[in-house]
Design an enzyme around this catalytic site. Structure first.
Site, PDB file in Angstrom:
ATOM      1  N   GLU A 191      -9.904 -10.127  -7.413  1.00 20.52           N
ATOM      2  CA  GLU A 191      -8.940  -9.035  -7.238  1.00 20.52           C
ATOM      3  C   GLU A 191      -7.769  -9.157  -8.214  1.00 20.52           C
ATOM      4  O   GLU A 191      -7.297  -8.151  -8.763  1.00 20.52           O
ATOM      5  CB  GLU A 191      -8.440  -9.022  -5.790  1.00 20.52           C
ATOM      6  CG  GLU A 191      -9.546  -8.633  -4.814  1.00 20.52           C
ATOM      7  CD  GLU A 191      -9.198  -8.877  -3.353  1.00 20.52           C
ATOM      8  OE1 GLU A 191     -10.059  -8.605  -2.504  1.00 20.52           O
ATOM      9  OE2 GLU A 191      -8.068  -9.329  -3.049  1.00 20.52           O
ATOM     10  N   TYR A 214     -12.722  -1.599  -3.316  1.00 23.28           N
ATOM     11  CA  TYR A 214     -13.183  -1.689  -1.930  1.00 23.28           C
ATOM     12  C   TYR A 214     -14.699  -1.507  -1.807  1.00 23.28           C
ATOM     13  O   TYR A 214     -15.195  -1.140  -0.733  1.00 23.28           O
ATOM     14  CB  TYR A 214     -12.453  -0.658  -1.068  1.00 23.28           C
ATOM     15  CG  TYR A 214     -11.020  -1.066  -0.732  1.00 23.28           C
ATOM     16  CD1 TYR A 214     -10.759  -2.126   0.137  1.00 23.28           C
ATOM     17  CD2 TYR A 214      -9.935  -0.391  -1.273  1.00 23.28           C
ATOM     18  CE1 TYR A 214      -9.455  -2.498   0.448  1.00 23.28           C
ATOM     19  CE2 TYR A 214      -8.623  -0.755  -0.959  1.00 23.28           C
ATOM     20  CZ  TYR A 214      -8.399  -1.810  -0.093  1.00 23.28           C
ATOM     21  OH  TYR A 214      -7.106  -2.191   0.232  1.00 23.28           O
ATOM     22  N   ASN A 270      -2.004   0.182   6.786  1.00 25.54           N
ATOM     23  CA  ASN A 270      -1.473  -1.081   7.298  1.00 25.54           C
ATOM     24  C   ASN A 270      -0.609  -1.858   6.305  1.00 25.54           C
ATOM     25  O   ASN A 270      -0.550  -3.083   6.347  1.00 25.54           O
ATOM     26  CB  ASN A 270      -2.604  -1.936   7.884  1.00 25.54           C
ATOM     27  CG  ASN A 270      -3.671  -2.259   6.870  1.00 25.54           C
ATOM     28  OD1 ASN A 270      -3.535  -1.924   5.697  1.00 25.54           O
ATOM     29  ND2 ASN A 270      -4.725  -2.928   7.308  1.00 25.54           N
ATOM     30  N   HIS A 300      -2.163  -5.435   1.557  1.00 23.66           N
ATOM     31  CA  HIS A 300      -3.462  -6.082   1.396  1.00 23.66           C
ATOM     32  C   HIS A 300      -3.223  -7.561   1.152  1.00 23.66           C
ATOM     33  O   HIS A 300      -2.240  -7.934   0.510  1.00 23.66           O
ATOM     34  CB  HIS A 300      -4.187  -5.492   0.170  1.00 23.66           C
ATOM     35  CG  HIS A 300      -5.396  -6.267  -0.229  1.00 23.66           C
ATOM     36  ND1 HIS A 300      -6.615  -6.100   0.394  1.00 23.66           N
ATOM     37  CD2 HIS A 300      -5.576  -7.251  -1.161  1.00 23.66           C
ATOM     38  CE1 HIS A 300      -7.497  -6.945  -0.147  1.00 23.66           C
ATOM     39  NE2 HIS A 300      -6.886  -7.641  -1.094  1.00 23.66           N
ATOM     40  N   LYS A 352       0.818  -1.210   0.000  1.00 24.30           N
ATOM     41  CA  LYS A 352       0.000   0.000   0.000  1.00 24.30           C
ATOM     42  C   LYS A 352       0.861   1.274   0.000  1.00 24.30           C
ATOM     43  O   LYS A 352       2.065   1.228   0.289  1.00 24.30           O
ATOM     44  CB  LYS A 352      -0.942  -0.043   1.210  1.00 24.30           C
ATOM     45  CG  LYS A 352      -1.935  -1.215   1.164  1.00 24.30           C
ATOM     46  CD  LYS A 352      -2.915  -1.156   2.342  1.00 24.30           C
ATOM     47  CE  LYS A 352      -3.928  -2.288   2.278  1.00 24.30           C
ATOM     48  NZ  LYS A 352      -4.921  -2.178   3.385  1.00 24.30           N
TER      49      LYS A 352
HETATM   50  P1  GDP Z   1      -8.113  -6.635   5.873  1.00 31.58           P
HETATM   51  O1  GDP Z   1      -8.818  -7.757   5.163  1.00 31.58           O
HETATM   52  O2  GDP Z   1      -7.241  -7.099   7.003  1.00 31.58           O
HETATM   53  O3  GDP Z   1      -7.353  -5.727   4.917  1.00 31.58           O
HETATM   54  O4  GDP Z   1      -9.223  -5.711   6.574  1.00 31.58           O
HETATM   55  P2  GDP Z   1     -10.684  -5.254   6.132  1.00 31.58           P
HETATM   56  O5  GDP Z   1     -11.175  -6.009   4.936  1.00 31.58           O
HETATM   57  O6  GDP Z   1     -11.541  -5.264   7.367  1.00 31.58           O
HETATM   58  O7  GDP Z   1     -10.491  -3.713   5.753  1.00 31.58           O
HETATM   59  C1  GDP Z   1      -9.931  -3.345   4.491  1.00 31.58           C
HETATM   60  C2  GDP Z   1      -8.975  -2.201   4.706  1.00 31.58           C
HETATM   61  O8  GDP Z   1      -9.714  -1.052   5.154  1.00 31.58           O
HETATM   62  C3  GDP Z   1      -7.922  -2.423   5.798  1.00 31.58           C
HETATM   63  O9  GDP Z   1      -6.813  -3.175   5.362  1.00 31.58           O
HETATM   64  C4  GDP Z   1      -7.544  -0.991   6.155  1.00 31.58           C
HETATM   65  O10 GDP Z   1      -6.636  -0.419   5.193  1.00 31.58           O
HETATM   66  C5  GDP Z   1      -8.894  -0.288   6.036  1.00 31.58           C
HETATM   67  N1  GDP Z   1      -9.544  -0.217   7.348  1.00 31.58           N
HETATM   68  C6  GDP Z   1     -10.116  -1.224   8.068  1.00 31.58           C
HETATM   69  N2  GDP Z   1     -10.602  -0.776   9.237  1.00 31.58           N
HETATM   70  C7  GDP Z   1     -10.344   0.576   9.252  1.00 31.58           C
HETATM   71  C8  GDP Z   1     -10.601   1.628  10.200  1.00 31.58           C
HETATM   72  O11 GDP Z   1     -11.189   1.421  11.270  1.00 31.58           O
HETATM   73  N3  GDP Z   1     -10.165   2.886   9.850  1.00 31.58           N
HETATM   74  C9  GDP Z   1      -9.540   3.149   8.668  1.00 31.58           C
HETATM   75  N4  GDP Z   1      -9.151   4.401   8.400  1.00 31.58           N
HETATM   76  N5  GDP Z   1      -9.273   2.176   7.754  1.00 31.58           N
HETATM   77  C10 GDP Z   1      -9.666   0.921   8.055  1.00 31.58           C
END
Ligand code: GDP
Length: 139
Positions: free
Chosen positions: A128, A51, A114, A117, A11
């Site tokens: 994807e 997303y 973070n 992905h 990222k």
């Molecule tokens: P992943 O599968 O571990 O990537 O997590 P998710 O599918 O739940 O979320 C997708 C992405 O959205 C995450 O990798 C983060 O970059 C972002 N994200 C998730 N939760 C949060 C949050 O609470 N705040 C913000 N700003 N970004 C978030």
């Protein structure tokens, strides 16, 4: 047991912080073969589509702004049990909760920014991967 391919992005935060090389090293050292890879930047439209599943979440605008603010590295990775093994390698979404030694523990700065992905299912890995790569770009 999952299938043999997953999809990843390094990222914008990790690219900005100079971690492309270190992250690719962790990925290949863990036994993943890179079968497609590109250095690219998502448009707003790309990020909103990629997303789309999160479009009702309160952080959606922040996520799209973050993912479009600079270049990323996208890749398709191959290994037995690729989806599960890669999720284990990257660690929890929130780096504060990620296990020691995981890519997010080492390189991520926050739950939003973070570093990497990783697809969460074989079905999403295929969707994807196809979003980012034409068939002729996969080796
Ligand atoms: P992943 O599968 O571990 O990537 O997590 P998710 O599918 O739940 O979320 C997708 C992405 O959205 C995450 O990798 C983060 O970059 C972002 N994200 C998730 N939760 C949060 C949050 O609470 N705040 C913000 N700003 N970004 C978030």
């Amino acid at each position: 047991m999952t299938g043999n391919r997953t999809f990843t992005m390094i990222k914008p935060d990790a690219v900005e912080n100079g971690h492309i090389g270190a992250i690719l090293e962790k990925i290949t050292a863990a036994g993943f073969k890179i079968v497609a890879m590109k250095y690219t930047q998502l448009s707003k439209r790309d990020a909103e589509a990629f997303y789309a599943v999160h479009n009702e979440r309160p952080f959606f605008g922040e996520l799209v702004a973050f993912m479009t603010r600079g270049p990323i590295v996208s890749a398709i990775l191959e290994k037995d049990n690729a989806v599960d093994d890669f999720r284990a390698l990257i660690g929890a979404t929130n780096p504060a909760e990620a296990a020691e030694g995981t890519i997010r523990k080492l390189f991520a700065t926050s739950i939003g920014e973070n570093a990497v992905h990783g697809s969460d299912s074989d079905e999403n890995a295929a969707i994807e991967g196809a979003f980012h790569f034409a068939g002729r770009e996969v080796y």
